[in-house]
Design a protein around this motif. Structure first.
Motif, PDB file in Angstrom:
ATOM      1  N   ILE A 230      27.740  47.221  23.556  1.00 36.74           N
ATOM      2  CA  ILE A 230      29.049  47.538  23.000  1.00 36.74           C
ATOM      3  C   ILE A 230      29.910  48.038  24.144  1.00 36.74           C
ATOM      4  N   TYR A 233      35.542  49.958  21.551  1.00 34.41           N
ATOM      5  CA  TYR A 233      35.694  50.220  20.124  1.00 34.41           C
ATOM      6  C   TYR A 233      37.078  50.786  19.865  1.00 34.41           C
ATOM      7  N   LEU A 369      34.922  46.552  16.961  1.00 39.93           N
ATOM      8  CA  LEU A 369      33.929  46.704  18.020  1.00 39.93           C
ATOM      9  C   LEU A 369      33.997  45.483  18.924  1.00 39.93           C
TER      10      LEU A 369
END
Length: 374
Positions: A230, A233, A369
Motif C-alpha cells: 500500500i 491512502y 487506497l
C-alpha cells in the motif's frame, strides 16, 4: 506515504471462489422475484463443517462464522498480531431472530447481548487463531473494510503492533435487511442477463443487489516476500444532503482519490476498482469523481458488484481482494456490458502494476487506497 505497508497474505469467502472465472457471468440467485448473491456452495459446505465442529461456533451469527472461515485461510505466525474486522450491520441474523422472539414473548435468549455485539467478530477470530494482540472492531458503513486498513496502518507505523489482520464481514441476506434496501428504491428489479449494472451511467433503473462475504488481509511493515504494498491512502467526508450522502460530482471520492494519489503521476495508475454499487446516482457520482481526478483518459475501470453484489461492510475488502487477484494474474478484469471506450478510454491493454481501490458509504465517508505490485 513515507513508508509502504505490505500485504503479506489474504483470503476471502463469498459468492465466488475467484474473480477470474466470473468475467462474463454473475453469481446471483433469483428467488421469489428477489435477487441475492448467496455464498458459493463450496464455502457453504465449509461453513456447515465449522458449525458442526463446536456448539460455540454453531451459536455465532453468520457474519462471525464467515469471518472465522476467511481468517482460517491466512497463515498468521506471530501471536502478537492485532485484529480489526469490521461490519456495517454486524450480527444481523441473530439480532433479528432475538427481536422477533422478544415481540412474541417479551423474552430473549440469555446470550443475545454478547453474541450481537459488533466486537464479537474480531474477538472470535482472535480466539480462534489464538492471537494476543490488540483486538478491535468498528462500523463505518460500506467503507468499513478500508477503514480497518487505515487503522492498522496507524498501529503499524507507531510500532504498537508487528502485524495486523484486517478486513470486513457481512451476512445481510435477511428479509428485513433486503426490505430496507428495497424501501430506498435502490434494489434491482429487472430480470435480465446482468441484473446489476454497476458503473453503467446510462442505466434507467437502480440495480443494487445484496451479497454476503468476508475478506481478510495480513498487513506488516516488514518487506518479506509480500503480495503487494500500500503506497497511498486518502479519506474524505461530505456534508449530509441526502440519506445516502452522495453528491452529483462525488466530492468525497474525488478528494479521497486525490489524497491517495499524492505525488504519483495519474498516468501510472493502471486501473481503478470502483465502489459503484449499481445505483444510478452513486455510479454516476463516482464516474464524475474519476474524471475530475484523472481526466477523460482515466485508468481502466473495474467492478465486482455486478458479479457478487454489495456486501456492505465487506465490500471494500472484496475490492482489494479483486485488485490483488488482478496483480497476480497480470490482467485487468473487464465489465462485459459496457463499451470499452467508457471503461478504458486510454485504449491500451496494460499489465496492472498500480491499482486504485475505492470505497464509500452512507454518511458521505470515502476511502481510497493505492496499491502496487511488490
Amino acid at each position: 506515504m513515507k513508508n509502504p505497508i505490505y500485504i503479506k497474505d489474504y483470503n476471502f469467502v463469498g459468492p465466488v471462489r475467484n474473480f477470474i472465472d466470473f468475467q462474463e457471468r454473475h453469481a446471483f440467485s433469483l428467488k421469489q422475484d428477489v435477487w441475492t448473491a448467496p455464498l458459493d456452495q463450496e464455502f457453504e459446505s465449509k461453513l456447515m463443517d465449522l458449525r458442526e465442529s463446536s456448539p460455540q461456533y454453531a451459536s455465532l451469527d453468520r457474519s462471525v462464522q464467515l469471518a472465522l472461515l476467511a481468517a482460517r485461510g491466512i497463515e498468521v505466525s506471530d501471536a502478537a498480531t492485532g485484529v480489526n474486522i469490521g461490519s456495517s450491520r454486524g450480527a444481523t441474523g441473530l439480532w433479528e431472530a432475538a427481536f422477533s422472539r422478544f415481540r412474541e414473548s417479551g423474552t430473549v435468549p440469555t446470550d443475545t447481548s454478547p453474541l450481537t455485539t459488533l466486537g464479537n467478530i474480531s474477538s472470535w477470530v482472535a480466539q480462534d487463531l489464538q492471537l494476543e494482540g490488540a483486538c478491535l472492531s468498528h462500523s463505518i458503513t460500506c467503507a468499513t473494510g478500508s477503514h480497518a486498513i487505515l487503522n492498522a496502518i496507524a498501529w503499524l507505523a507507531s510500532s504498537m503492533s508487528p502485524c495486523f489482520l484486517v478486513g470486513g464481514s457481512e451476512a445481510p441476506l435477511t428479509e428485513f435487511t433486503i426490505a430496507q434496501m428495497r424501501a430506498m428504491r435502490i434494489y434491482a428489479r429487472n430480470q435480465e442477463d446482468f441484473p446489476c449494472k454497476a458503473m453503467d451511467p446510462n442505466k434507467r433503473d437502480n440495480s443494487m443487489i445484496l451479497g454476503e462475504a468476508a475478506a481478510m488481509f495480513l498487513l506488516t511493515k516488514a518487506e518479506d516476500n509480500p503480495l503487494a504494498k500500500i503506497i497511498g491512502y486518502g479519506t474524505a467526508i461530505e456534508a449530509l444532503k441526502s440519506p445516502t450522502s452522495v453528491s452529483a460530482k462525488g466530492n468525497c471520492l474525488r478528494d479521497s482519490m486525490t489524497r491517495a494519489l499524492g505525488p504519483y503521476d495519474p498516468t501510472t495508475v493502471d486501473a481503478i476498482v470502483t465502489h459503484a454499487p449499481g445505483t444510478i446516482k452513486g455510479d454516476r457520482a463516482e464516474l464524475a469523481a474519476v474524471q475530475s481526478v484523472f481526466g477523460e483518459q482515466h485508468p481502466q475501470l473495474c467492478n465486482n458488484k455486478w458479479i457478487l453484489g454489495h456486501s456492505l461492510g465487506a465490500s471494500s475488502s472484496l475490492n482489494l481482494a479483486m485488485a490483488l487477484e488482478m496483480l497476480k494474474k497480470g490482467s485487468i478484469f473487464k465489465l462485459p456490458y459496457l463499451e470499452n471506450a467508457l471503461v478504458n478510454p486510454r485504449g491500451d491493454q496494460r499489465i496492472p502494476k498500480r491499482i486504485m481501490v475505492n470505497a464509500t458509504g452512507f454518511g458521505g465517508n470515502a476511502v481510497s487506497l493505492l496499491i502496487e505490485k511488490a
